[in-house]
Design a protein around this motif. Structure first.
Motif, PDB file in Angstrom:
ATOM      1  N   PRO A 128     -15.346  30.233  14.418  1.00 29.48           N
ATOM      2  CA  PRO A 128     -15.426  29.478  13.164  1.00 29.48           C
ATOM      3  C   PRO A 128     -15.371  30.405  11.959  1.00 29.48           C
ATOM      4  O   PRO A 128     -15.946  31.506  11.980  1.00 29.48           O
ATOM      5  CB  PRO A 128     -16.783  28.762  13.263  1.00 29.48           C
ATOM      6  CG  PRO A 128     -17.075  28.703  14.725  1.00 29.48           C
ATOM      7  CD  PRO A 128     -16.483  29.953  15.310  1.00 29.48           C
ATOM      8  N   ASP A 129     -14.695  29.976  10.927  1.00 31.77           N
ATOM      9  CA  ASP A 129     -14.607  30.747   9.691  1.00 31.77           C
ATOM     10  C   ASP A 129     -15.989  30.782   9.032  1.00 31.77           C
ATOM     11  O   ASP A 129     -16.572  29.732   8.765  1.00 31.77           O
ATOM     12  CB  ASP A 129     -13.584  30.083   8.757  1.00 31.77           C
ATOM     13  CG  ASP A 129     -13.302  30.906   7.515  1.00 31.77           C
ATOM     14  OD1 ASP A 129     -14.105  31.807   7.194  1.00 31.77           O
ATOM     15  OD2 ASP A 129     -12.281  30.648   6.848  1.00 31.77           O
ATOM     16  N   PRO A 130     -16.544  31.973   8.751  1.00 34.99           N
ATOM     17  CA  PRO A 130     -17.878  32.047   8.139  1.00 34.99           C
ATOM     18  C   PRO A 130     -17.983  31.309   6.811  1.00 34.99           C
ATOM     19  O   PRO A 130     -19.052  30.824   6.453  1.00 34.99           O
ATOM     20  CB  PRO A 130     -18.090  33.559   7.947  1.00 34.99           C
ATOM     21  CG  PRO A 130     -17.186  34.210   8.933  1.00 34.99           C
ATOM     22  CD  PRO A 130     -15.996  33.302   9.031  1.00 34.99           C
ATOM     23  N   SER A 131     -16.868  31.209   6.071  1.00 34.22           N
ATOM     24  CA  SER A 131     -16.904  30.551   4.759  1.00 34.22           C
ATOM     25  C   SER A 131     -16.682  29.046   4.848  1.00 34.22           C
ATOM     26  O   SER A 131     -16.946  28.328   3.888  1.00 34.22           O
ATOM     27  CB  SER A 131     -15.848  31.160   3.834  1.00 34.22           C
ATOM     28  OG  SER A 131     -14.541  30.957   4.353  1.00 34.22           O
ATOM     29  N   ASP A 132     -16.190  28.563   5.989  1.00 28.76           N
ATOM     30  CA  ASP A 132     -15.926  27.138   6.174  1.00 28.76           C
ATOM     31  C   ASP A 132     -15.870  26.853   7.667  1.00 28.76           C
ATOM     32  O   ASP A 132     -14.868  27.135   8.323  1.00 28.76           O
ATOM     33  CB  ASP A 132     -14.607  26.747   5.496  1.00 28.76           C
ATOM     34  CG  ASP A 132     -14.353  25.235   5.519  1.00 28.76           C
ATOM     35  OD1 ASP A 132     -15.044  24.525   6.275  1.00 28.76           O
ATOM     36  OD2 ASP A 132     -13.466  24.773   4.784  1.00 28.76           O
ATOM     37  N   GLY A 133     -16.957  26.287   8.200  1.00 29.89           N
ATOM     38  CA  GLY A 133     -17.057  26.056   9.631  1.00 29.89           C
ATOM     39  C   GLY A 133     -16.041  25.099  10.193  1.00 29.89           C
ATOM     40  O   GLY A 133     -15.863  25.018  11.415  1.00 29.89           O
ATOM     41  N   ARG A 134     -15.336  24.362   9.319  1.00 29.78           N
ATOM     42  CA  ARG A 134     -14.312  23.422   9.792  1.00 29.78           C
ATOM     43  C   ARG A 134     -13.025  24.138  10.183  1.00 29.78           C
ATOM     44  O   ARG A 134     -12.171  23.564  10.866  1.00 29.78           O
ATOM     45  CB  ARG A 134     -14.006  22.384   8.711  1.00 29.78           C
ATOM     46  CG  ARG A 134     -15.186  21.480   8.360  1.00 29.78           C
ATOM     47  CD  ARG A 134     -14.880  20.670   7.107  1.00 29.78           C
ATOM     48  NE  ARG A 134     -14.681  21.549   5.948  1.00 29.78           N
ATOM     49  CZ  ARG A 134     -14.377  21.123   4.730  1.00 29.78           C
ATOM     50  NH1 ARG A 134     -14.223  19.823   4.519  1.00 29.78           N
ATOM     51  NH2 ARG A 134     -14.221  21.976   3.729  1.00 29.78           N
ATOM     52  N   ARG A 135     -12.896  25.378   9.735  1.00 22.51           N
ATOM     53  CA  ARG A 135     -11.688  26.147  10.033  1.00 22.51           C
ATOM     54  C   ARG A 135     -11.992  27.192  11.104  1.00 22.51           C
ATOM     55  O   ARG A 135     -13.129  27.607  11.282  1.00 22.51           O
ATOM     56  CB  ARG A 135     -11.171  26.840   8.768  1.00 22.51           C
ATOM     57  CG  ARG A 135     -10.813  25.879   7.654  1.00 22.51           C
ATOM     58  CD  ARG A 135     -10.204  26.595   6.477  1.00 22.51           C
ATOM     59  NE  ARG A 135     -11.061  27.657   5.945  1.00 22.51           N
ATOM     60  CZ  ARG A 135     -10.795  28.333   4.834  1.00 22.51           C
ATOM     61  NH1 ARG A 135      -9.690  28.089   4.166  1.00 22.51           N
ATOM     62  NH2 ARG A 135     -11.634  29.274   4.405  1.00 22.51           N
ATOM     63  N   ARG A 136     -10.906  27.626  11.790  1.00 21.08           N
ATOM     64  CA  ARG A 136     -11.039  28.673  12.794  1.00 21.08           C
ATOM     65  C   ARG A 136     -10.376  29.957  12.288  1.00 21.08           C
ATOM     66  O   ARG A 136      -9.267  29.918  11.757  1.00 21.08           O
ATOM     67  CB  ARG A 136     -10.417  28.241  14.117  1.00 21.08           C
ATOM     68  CG  ARG A 136     -11.175  27.107  14.813  1.00 21.08           C
ATOM     69  CD  ARG A 136     -10.532  26.778  16.146  1.00 21.08           C
ATOM     70  NE  ARG A 136      -9.150  26.328  15.973  1.00 21.08           N
ATOM     71  CZ  ARG A 136      -8.213  26.419  16.908  1.00 21.08           C
ATOM     72  NH1 ARG A 136      -8.487  26.981  18.079  1.00 21.08           N
ATOM     73  NH2 ARG A 136      -6.991  25.971  16.686  1.00 21.08           N
ATOM     74  N   GLN A 137     -11.072  31.063  12.483  1.00 23.33           N
ATOM     75  CA  GLN A 137     -10.592  32.358  12.038  1.00 23.33           C
ATOM     76  C   GLN A 137     -10.154  33.185  13.241  1.00 23.33           C
ATOM     77  O   GLN A 137     -10.798  33.168  14.283  1.00 23.33           O
ATOM     78  CB  GLN A 137     -11.706  33.089  11.289  1.00 23.33           C
ATOM     79  CG  GLN A 137     -11.329  34.474  10.790  1.00 23.33           C
ATOM     80  CD  GLN A 137     -12.426  35.082   9.951  1.00 23.33           C
ATOM     81  OE1 GLN A 137     -12.790  34.540   8.909  1.00 23.33           O
ATOM     82  NE2 GLN A 137     -12.969  36.204  10.395  1.00 23.33           N
ATOM     83  N   VAL A 138      -9.049  33.907  13.072  1.00 26.06           N
ATOM     84  CA  VAL A 138      -8.504  34.741  14.139  1.00 26.06           C
ATOM     85  C   VAL A 138      -8.665  36.201  13.749  1.00 26.06           C
ATOM     86  O   VAL A 138      -8.249  36.617  12.668  1.00 26.06           O
ATOM     87  CB  VAL A 138      -7.019  34.431  14.392  1.00 26.06           C
ATOM     88  CG1 VAL A 138      -6.510  35.217  15.584  1.00 26.06           C
ATOM     89  CG2 VAL A 138      -6.807  32.932  14.608  1.00 26.06           C
ATOM     90  N   ASP A 139      -9.283  36.980  14.652  1.00 29.64           N
ATOM     91  CA  ASP A 139      -9.491  38.414  14.413  1.00 29.64           C
ATOM     92  C   ASP A 139      -8.807  39.219  15.513  1.00 29.64           C
ATOM     93  O   ASP A 139      -8.830  38.837  16.689  1.00 29.64           O
ATOM     94  CB  ASP A 139     -10.987  38.748  14.403  1.00 29.64           C
ATOM     95  CG  ASP A 139     -11.734  38.013  13.310  1.00 29.64           C
ATOM     96  OD1 ASP A 139     -11.596  38.385  12.144  1.00 29.64           O
ATOM     97  OD2 ASP A 139     -12.467  37.045  13.636  1.00 29.64           O
ATOM     98  N   LEU A 140      -8.229  40.346  15.131  1.00 27.81           N
ATOM     99  CA  LEU A 140      -7.648  41.266  16.107  1.00 27.81           C
ATOM    100  C   LEU A 140      -8.742  42.086  16.779  1.00 27.81           C
ATOM    101  O   LEU A 140      -9.663  42.566  16.124  1.00 27.81           O
ATOM    102  CB  LEU A 140      -6.679  42.224  15.423  1.00 27.81           C
ATOM    103  CG  LEU A 140      -5.240  41.769  15.142  1.00 27.81           C
ATOM    104  CD1 LEU A 140      -4.498  42.891  14.447  1.00 27.81           C
ATOM    105  CD2 LEU A 140      -4.525  41.370  16.415  1.00 27.81           C
ATOM    106  N   THR A 141      -8.644  42.276  18.075  1.00 32.43           N
ATOM    107  CA  THR A 141      -9.492  43.234  18.774  1.00 32.43           C
ATOM    108  C   THR A 141      -8.836  44.609  18.687  1.00 32.43           C
ATOM    109  O   THR A 141      -7.706  44.752  18.185  1.00 32.43           O
ATOM    110  CB  THR A 141      -9.650  42.838  20.249  1.00 32.43           C
ATOM    111  OG1 THR A 141      -8.359  42.908  20.877  1.00 32.43           O
ATOM    112  CG2 THR A 141     -10.207  41.423  20.382  1.00 32.43           C
ATOM    113  N   ASP A 142      -9.512  45.620  19.174  1.00 36.67           N
ATOM    114  CA  ASP A 142      -8.904  46.958  19.195  1.00 36.67           C
ATOM    115  C   ASP A 142      -7.632  46.954  20.044  1.00 36.67           C
ATOM    116  O   ASP A 142      -6.625  47.580  19.682  1.00 36.67           O
ATOM    117  CB  ASP A 142      -9.906  47.968  19.756  1.00 36.67           C
ATOM    118  CG  ASP A 142     -11.062  48.240  18.796  1.00 36.67           C
ATOM    119  OD1 ASP A 142     -10.913  47.924  17.603  1.00 36.67           O
ATOM    120  OD2 ASP A 142     -12.106  48.737  19.252  1.00 36.67           O
ATOM    121  N   ALA A 143      -7.688  46.220  21.171  1.00 34.36           N
ATOM    122  CA  ALA A 143      -6.497  46.130  22.023  1.00 34.36           C
ATOM    123  C   ALA A 143      -5.375  45.407  21.304  1.00 34.36           C
ATOM    124  O   ALA A 143      -4.192  45.767  21.426  1.00 34.36           O
ATOM    125  CB  ALA A 143      -6.841  45.423  23.331  1.00 34.36           C
TER     126      ALA A 143
END
Length: 305
Positions: A86-101
């Motif tokens: 969940p996006d910390p600024s808006d729980g209705r949205r989903r956030q995508v983060d890159l891992t190190d891999a």
């Protein structure tokens, strides 16, 4: 009017094969093209904003089907390349983060893409490379301009505010003095039922905007329902020459007709020579000053009937 699509179709067939888009493993990366492209966009978002949302990904990739995006994201997540939360600024949205891999995979893709580009360009002479670069740049902006949609938005919407921020910054630079926003976001004449504001966006960022509204009758306080006025036309400098300004102008004229106007007026300034030429090519005729805008030097009218 018939349109010859054979050249574009032949180019598409040739290009996608030569850049590796048809390979089961795109550029030998172990990822299909769709997965590789999504990973690239996630990496770009991380470089600019630190992260990117699923909604932003869909916009950047042309409003892809949400189910298709979700399936690819699950595959990238299963491979350990991304995390979705969940996006910390808006729980209705989903956030995508890159891992190190995922960051390593994105860097590997970028390296492989650079190597493939060299394979295509190295056999050419410098003159041929220059010709190709110029032709591809022209093709890129024309195709992007052709696929852009012009959407009506509320002037208070963030994308409208961003477009007008660019608009006022540019005209202030061109005019040589600061120009205020004149209460743009709170102007009811730019919202239904009196008018409409439009934005053309590419990859979620505004690249053109403009408005049409009823024309206020001088001194009466009543609005002239027969006449409309075109306002706030702006095209990003990097998009000029692609016909986007003329397309936006035709869109505003069509909206004026929809609102019941038979005539449109507009004003501009002498330093905006490109805009003046565009209006004249579109059939606008010069008229006497019709308002008290202190920044305007040229005034135009066009009959839509």
């Amino acid at each position: 009017m018939s349109v010859d699509t054979s050249v574009m179709r032949a180019f598409n067939r040739s290009y996608v094969r030569r850049v590796g888009a048809l390979e089961e493993s795109f550029l030998g990366s172990g990822l299909p093209y769709g997965h590789a492209r999504l990973l690239h966009e996630i990496s770009l978002g991380a470089q600019v904003d630190g992260a990117i949302t699923v909604q932003e990904l869909r916009i950047r990739l042309g409003d892809l089907d949400s189910g298709y995006v979700s399936r690819i994201l699950r595959a990238l997540e299963n491979n350990g390349y991304v995390t979705v939360r969940p996006d910390p600024s808006d729980g209705r949205r989903r956030q995508v983060d890159l891992t190190d891999a995922g960051q390593s995979a994105a860097e590997d893709l970028d390296k492989r893409s650079e190597e493939r580009a060299h394979q295509l360009l190295d056999p050419l002479t410098q003159r041929q490379r220059d010709r190709l670069n110029e032709a591809l740049a022209t093709a890129d902006i024309l195709v992007r301009a052709a696929t852009i949609t012009i959407e009506r938005v509320d002037p208070r919407d963030p994308v409208a505010q961003e477009a007008m921020g660019h608009y006022f910054a540019e005209i202030g630079d061109r005019f040589g003095f600061t120009v205020g926003d004149e209460g743009f976001g709170d102007d009811p004449s730019l919202r239904p039922p009196h008018g409409a504001f439009f934005v053309a966006a590419s990859d979620g960022a505004p690249v053109a905007s403009g408005a049409v509204r009823e024309f206020p009758s001088t001194g009466s306080g009543h609005r002239d329902e027969r006449t409309g006025e075109i306002k706030r036309m702006w095209v990003d400098p990097s998009w000029r020459g692609a016909g986007l300004g003329s397309r936006l102008l035709r869109h505003l004229e069509a909206e004026a007709l929809r609102l019941g106007h038979q005539v449109v007026r507009l004003d501009t300034r002498d330093v905006l020579s490109e805009a003046i030429s565009m209006y004249e090519r579109a059939g606008y005729e010069r008229i006497d000053r019709y308002n008290d805008n202190p920044h305007a030097t040229h005034f135009f009218r066009k009959s839509l009937s």
